[in-house]
Enzyme design. Sequence first.
Site, mmCIF file in Angstrom:
data_model
loop_
_atom_site.group_PDB
_atom_site.id
_atom_site.type_symbol
_atom_site.label_atom_id
_atom_site.label_comp_id
_atom_site.label_asym_id
_atom_site.label_seq_id
_atom_site.Cartn_x
_atom_site.Cartn_y
_atom_site.Cartn_z
ATOM 1 N N ASP A 99 -0.631 4.929 -0.507
ATOM 2 C CA ASP A 99 -1.556 4.392 0.466
ATOM 3 C C ASP A 99 -0.498 4.158 1.673
ATOM 4 O O ASP A 99 0.720 3.336 1.311
ATOM 5 C CB ASP A 99 -2.189 3.074 -0.143
ATOM 6 C CG ASP A 99 -2.959 2.416 0.762
ATOM 7 O OD1 ASP A 99 -3.875 3.109 1.596
ATOM 8 O OD2 ASP A 99 -3.130 1.110 0.773
ATOM 9 N N HIS A 100 -0.947 4.272 3.088
ATOM 10 C CA HIS A 100 -0.102 4.351 4.073
ATOM 11 C C HIS A 100 1.467 4.384 4.080
ATOM 12 O O HIS A 100 2.336 3.915 4.215
ATOM 13 C CB HIS A 100 -0.174 2.708 4.554
ATOM 14 C CG HIS A 100 -1.616 2.476 5.100
ATOM 15 N ND1 HIS A 100 -1.961 2.746 6.220
ATOM 16 C CD2 HIS A 100 -2.707 1.784 4.530
ATOM 17 C CE1 HIS A 100 -3.300 2.184 6.285
ATOM 18 N NE2 HIS A 100 -3.695 1.723 5.415
ATOM 19 N N GLY B 139 -8.190 -6.485 5.452
ATOM 20 C CA GLY B 139 -8.095 -7.955 5.400
ATOM 21 C C GLY B 139 -9.622 -8.491 5.440
ATOM 22 O O GLY B 139 -10.610 -7.806 5.849
ATOM 23 N N HIS C 104 -10.889 2.571 5.170
ATOM 24 C CA HIS C 104 -9.896 1.538 4.791
ATOM 25 C C HIS C 104 -10.659 -0.078 5.255
ATOM 26 O O HIS C 104 -11.499 0.147 6.026
ATOM 27 C CB HIS C 104 -8.510 1.491 5.790
ATOM 28 C CG HIS C 104 -7.749 2.726 5.056
ATOM 29 N ND1 HIS C 104 -6.458 2.740 4.981
ATOM 30 C CD2 HIS C 104 -7.893 4.100 4.960
ATOM 31 C CE1 HIS C 104 -5.738 3.766 4.508
ATOM 32 N NE2 HIS C 104 -6.743 4.797 4.509
ATOM 33 N N GLY C 105 -10.206 -0.796 4.524
ATOM 34 C CA GLY C 105 -10.680 -2.361 4.900
ATOM 35 C C GLY C 105 -12.193 -2.320 4.212
ATOM 36 O O GLY C 105 -13.076 -2.721 4.950
ATOM 37 N N GLY C 106 -12.147 -1.880 2.883
ATOM 38 C CA GLY C 106 -13.479 -2.191 2.115
ATOM 39 C C GLY C 106 -13.964 -3.594 1.901
ATOM 40 O O GLY C 106 -14.942 -3.984 1.267
ATOM 41 N N ASN D 178 -11.317 2.171 0.412
ATOM 42 C CA ASN D 178 -9.819 1.530 0.159
ATOM 43 C C ASN D 178 -10.481 -0.026 -0.121
ATOM 44 O O ASN D 178 -10.987 -0.449 0.980
ATOM 45 C CB ASN D 178 -8.955 1.637 1.215
ATOM 46 C CG ASN D 178 -8.308 2.921 1.095
ATOM 47 O OD1 ASN D 178 -9.063 3.878 0.585
ATOM 48 N ND2 ASN D 178 -7.227 3.127 1.651
HETATM 49 ZN ZN LIG Z 1 -5.419 0.810 4.973
#
Ligand SMILES: [Zn+2]
Length: 284
Positions: A77-78, A178, A209-211, A231
């Site tokens: 990831d990232h 977040g 992203h940011g689920g 994610n």
């Molecule tokens: Zn992410």
Amino acid sequence: MLEIFQKAKKGKYAIGAFNISNLEQLKAIISAAKNLKSPVIVSTSQGERKFIGKKKIKALIDVYRRETNLPIILHLDHGKSFEVIQKAVEAGYDSVHFDGSELDFEENVKQTKKIVELAESNGIKNIEGELGYLRGKSSLQEKVEIKSEDLTDPRKALEFVEKTGINMLAIAIGNIHGVFKSGQNPSLFLDRLAEINELISDKAGLVLHGGSGTPEKDIRKSLEFGIVKVNVNTELRIAYTETLKKVLQESQEVAPYKIMPPVIKAVQKVVEEKIRLFGSDNKI
Ligand SMILES: [Zn+2]
């Protein structure tokens, strides 16, 4: 693209990518996937993989694959540099995310293309690039404002996918890393998602992203518009930490293996909720 994503795309559901940095979190995710018969992605960010170790997580994943027969994907990831991706490939990761979203467009294209060549020459089928500006970090945080220039531009997304050859694209459509302290995160710009999907759906799967904290109805809707991977990190971290604090406050227990089961259960519960929300249950 890996077969699990091809199936997800066809079936209009998404596979959850859950971040871990220790064995208890991994146990929770595998138990949830096993219970609900779901494919699953185990993800490690920079700090997480430094803590657990890339080769150690790979060995653990191999053991769980043999034991459960589940499709478990180990994902980076990232990753923010060629070297980081290279090391993950060498350690045996199945899937990599190169995050060049902080670079200008041309430089992001150039570096992502190099990653695609590296990954493909090592037999990695799943390569995620990123375009657009994602605010926040994977923790509880103050409100952040999303600006329209943060969002992924659909035409640029098409150009990016065509020029780099990636098969997964992480996009910014109002999602953040977040969870807001005040409660629910902002709604997604689903119109923007639909526009992006319209242009690139036959070339790449889309990644959200940011689920954590995103309104559930928006997530459900996003599955109709090409999101095949979501994610999740912050909600798992909160479930873990809050439960651990509670257990320690309420008991004098000193044996870690007796302290941890309720913590694992709490994380597993969140993972199961997400698997159901993403619709990947009973897909194996
Ligand atoms: Zn992410």
